[in-house]
Design a protein around this motif. Structure first.
Motif, PDB file in Angstrom:
ATOM      1  N   PHE A 163       0.828  -1.214   0.000  1.00 33.76           N
ATOM      2  CA  PHE A 163       0.000   0.000   0.000  1.00 33.76           C
ATOM      3  C   PHE A 163       0.858   1.259   0.000  1.00 33.76           C
ATOM      4  N   LYS A 164       1.847   1.338   0.876  1.00 32.96           N
ATOM      5  CA  LYS A 164       2.670   2.550   0.991  1.00 32.96           C
ATOM      6  C   LYS A 164       3.466   2.812  -0.277  1.00 32.96           C
ATOM      7  N   TYR A 165       4.021   1.770  -0.875  1.00 33.47           N
ATOM      8  CA  TYR A 165       4.814   1.963  -2.094  1.00 33.47           C
ATOM      9  C   TYR A 165       3.934   2.428  -3.253  1.00 33.47           C
ATOM     10  N   ILE A 166       2.689   1.968  -3.282  1.00 34.78           N
ATOM     11  CA  ILE A 166       1.764   2.434  -4.317  1.00 34.78           C
ATOM     12  C   ILE A 166       1.509   3.932  -4.167  1.00 34.78           C
ATOM     13  N   ILE A 167       1.270   4.384  -2.928  1.00 35.62           N
ATOM     14  CA  ILE A 167       1.029   5.804  -2.677  1.00 35.62           C
ATOM     15  C   ILE A 167       2.249   6.626  -3.055  1.00 35.62           C
ATOM     16  N   TRP A 168       3.427   6.183  -2.639  1.00 36.54           N
ATOM     17  CA  TRP A 168       4.641   6.942  -2.935  1.00 36.54           C
ATOM     18  C   TRP A 168       4.931   6.983  -4.433  1.00 36.54           C
ATOM     19  N   THR A 169       4.637   5.901  -5.130  1.00 34.81           N
ATOM     20  CA  THR A 169       4.805   5.901  -6.593  1.00 34.81           C
ATOM     21  C   THR A 169       3.895   6.935  -7.241  1.00 34.81           C
ATOM     22  N   ASN A 170       2.661   7.013  -6.755  1.00 33.94           N
ATOM     23  CA  ASN A 170       1.721   7.993  -7.310  1.00 33.94           C
ATOM     24  C   ASN A 170       2.149   9.424  -6.992  1.00 33.94           C
ATOM     25  N   ILE A 171       2.697   9.646  -5.802  1.00 29.13           N
ATOM     26  CA  ILE A 171       3.212  10.980  -5.464  1.00 29.13           C
ATOM     27  C   ILE A 171       4.351  11.351  -6.399  1.00 29.13           C
ATOM     28  N   PHE A 172       5.238  10.401  -6.675  1.00 31.43           N
ATOM     29  CA  PHE A 172       6.343  10.654  -7.610  1.00 31.43           C
ATOM     30  C   PHE A 172       5.818  10.998  -9.007  1.00 31.43           C
ATOM     31  N   LEU A 173       4.785  10.270  -9.468  1.00 34.90           N
ATOM     32  CA  LEU A 173       4.225  10.540 -10.798  1.00 34.90           C
ATOM     33  C   LEU A 173       3.614  11.936 -10.872  1.00 34.90           C
ATOM     34  N   CYS A 174       2.993  12.389  -9.793  1.00 34.98           N
ATOM     35  CA  CYS A 174       2.415  13.744  -9.776  1.00 34.98           C
ATOM     36  C   CYS A 174       3.512  14.806  -9.870  1.00 34.98           C
ATOM     37  N   VAL A 175       4.619  14.590  -9.155  1.00 36.99           N
ATOM     38  CA  VAL A 175       5.748  15.523  -9.224  1.00 36.99           C
ATOM     39  C   VAL A 175       6.365  15.507 -10.622  1.00 36.99           C
ATOM     40  N   LEU A 176       6.502  14.317 -11.199  1.00 35.09           N
ATOM     41  CA  LEU A 176       7.045  14.199 -12.556  1.00 35.09           C
ATOM     42  C   LEU A 176       6.143  14.908 -13.561  1.00 35.09           C
ATOM     43  N   TYR A 177       4.843  14.765 -13.396  1.00 41.75           N
ATOM     44  CA  TYR A 177       3.883  15.447 -14.281  1.00 41.75           C
ATOM     45  C   TYR A 177       4.070  16.959 -14.228  1.00 41.75           C
ATOM     46  N   ALA A 178       4.196  17.501 -13.012  1.00 44.97           N
ATOM     47  CA  ALA A 178       4.414  18.944 -12.867  1.00 44.97           C
ATOM     48  C   ALA A 178       5.726  19.369 -13.522  1.00 44.97           C
ATOM     49  N   ALA A 179       6.777  18.557 -13.352  1.00 44.20           N
ATOM     50  CA  ALA A 179       8.084  18.889 -13.939  1.00 44.20           C
ATOM     51  C   ALA A 179       8.015  18.877 -15.458  1.00 44.20           C
ATOM     52  N   LEU A 180       7.330  17.899 -16.039  1.00 38.07           N
ATOM     53  CA  LEU A 180       7.212  17.835 -17.499  1.00 38.07           C
ATOM     54  C   LEU A 180       6.403  19.014 -18.049  1.00 38.07           C
TER      55      LEU A 180
END
Length: 418
Positions: A163-180
């Motif tokens: 569960f925690k790794y799924i949440i952290w992966t999604n947080i990373f994807l949101c940051v990556l989206y903002a960076a792109l």
């Protein structure tokens, strides 16, 4: 270089749709963690109503934000709206990660829906405004493909990660989206809308990979200016000062009043017979497609497969289901005819609102459908709408392949061209 920059924008925008795919199917493999009597994620387990809202609230949030998406795009610009989308995505996952309150959990789901609604509008608009005609069809198909890919990856994460790794992966994807989104330039169409012609020309040159004063850049600038600020068409005037009837006919292929072209969009939908008929046909077919239950199946896939095939791994079945969904999406993008870019804005917004409303209702009642109708009864219910959709396609939707705009309008009016 120009194509690479266009692919960069497509990737940036489509990553938002990838996140949407994850958002919608996330409850499929996490709901049991929230409803378990021994849950450690919340102070107390979710009730039946809260469980239904966990899956359906993103659609409600999307329905709310869609009505403001056009205003945001035309006020803030495509890039800034993309950054605005990233913030509720990120905040929603942070709320889910850090809170043990059911209320904040559901608020996070609603916030993610707000981002979904705007993102669904942003991606096709931004991509169509910077893509060359030669690759526009390919790039336009990317957001839908990325959504399906997000569904697939979400099921894979639910199968393989905690569960925690799924949440952290999604947080990373949101940051990556903002960076792109930060890495791309503003659309030339928006810059022209804001009367910033010099920056618009630089944007065109950037996305074409050509010098600012090159002929293709100047030609594209002229085309966009004409598209946004069309000059009045010249009419042939007869000796007695009247407009030539033949010219009227050319400008008015549906034989409607000339003033209809100057109507506000809502009046066009009300008073133009072709617009009303086209809107009604699309609304009916889309409604039937939503009521076939695809989104509900995505949201509750693990439970459905567990009940339908208890001897098989529900996670494996969910991944196979997502692979079929992705293959169908890619096949559709490959075989579908490439049509023009113009969709009437008001009609598109209303249809999107209808889709979100139906999804919210269907996903919300689906757990109760399973209780009262069972898995088989629920899918018989969906099958009825599948049959209705086929009948609508046969008897309501006119064939438009190879037809001109005039011929399509005549088909919508039920007339044959002589």
């Amino acid at each position: 270089m120009g194509y690479l920059r266009q692919y960069q924008v497509t990737l940036a925008c489509s990553l938002g749709n990838f996140i949407i795919g994850i958002v919608f199917v996330w409850p499929s493999y996490t709901l049991k963690l929230y409803t378990s009597a021994n849950t450690t994620l919340l102070a107390e387990p979710l009730s039946d109503t809260q469980s239904a809202l966990l899956g359906s609230l993103p659609s409600l949030g999307a329905m709310v934000s869609t009505m403001f998406a056009g205003v945001m795009l035309n006020t803030l610009g495509r890039q800034k709206v993309g950054l605005c989308v990233a913030m509720p995505f990120l905040l929603s996952w942070l709320l889910i990660d850090l809170s043990s309150s059911a209320t904040l959990l559901l608020l996070g789901r609603f916030l993610s829906g707000l981002a979904c609604g705007v993102c669904f509008v942003l991606a096709p608009v931004f991509i169509s405004e910077i893509a060359d005609q030669s690759i526009r069809g390919l790039l336009a198909a990317a957001p839908t493909a990325f959504y399906c890919f997000g569904v697939l990856m979400s099921f894979v994460m639910g199968w393989t990660l905690t569960f925690k790794y799924i949440i952290w992966t999604n947080i990373f994807l949101c940051v990556l989206y903002a960076a792109l989104i930060l890495s791309v330039r503003e659309s030339p169409v928006f810059l022209l809308m804001k009367k910033n012609e010099e920056e618009a020309r630089k944007s065109i040159a950037y996305y074409k990979g050509l010098p600012v004063d090159s002929k293709p850049v100047l030609a594209e600038l002229s085309r966009l200016k004409q598209q946004l600020m069309p000059a009045f068409e010249l009419l042939t005037v007869t000796a007695d000062g009247k407009i030539d009837e033949a010219e009227k006919e050319k400008l008015n292929p549906d034989h409607a009043d000339v003033s209809i072209g100057k109507m506000p969009p809502f009046k066009m939908l009300l008073f133009s017979s072709t617009s009303r008929r086209a809107f009604t046909i699309v609304a009916i077919t889309i409604s039937f497609q939503v009521m076939m239950g695809m989104v509900a199946v995505q949201v509750y896939a693990a439970e459905i497969f567990h009940r339908a095939a208890p001897s098989l791994s529900s996670d494996m079945c969910s991944v196979l289901f997502a692979l079929v969904l992705l293959s169908g999406c890619l096949s559709c993008a490959f075989f579908s005819d490439k049509f023009g870019r113009k969709v009437q804005n008001l009609a598109s917004m209303l249809l999107l609102e209808l889709v979100w409303l139906l999804n919210f209702g269907l996903v919300g009642v689906f757990p109760f459908m399973i209780k009262f109708l069972g898995i088989h009864g629920s899918f018989y219910f969906f099958a009825v709408f599948g049959v209705l959709d086929i009948l609508a396609g046969i008897f309501l939707v006119p064939e438009t392949k190879g037809l001109s705009r005039e011929q399509i309008q005549e088909a919508l009016q039920g007339r044959r061209k002589t």
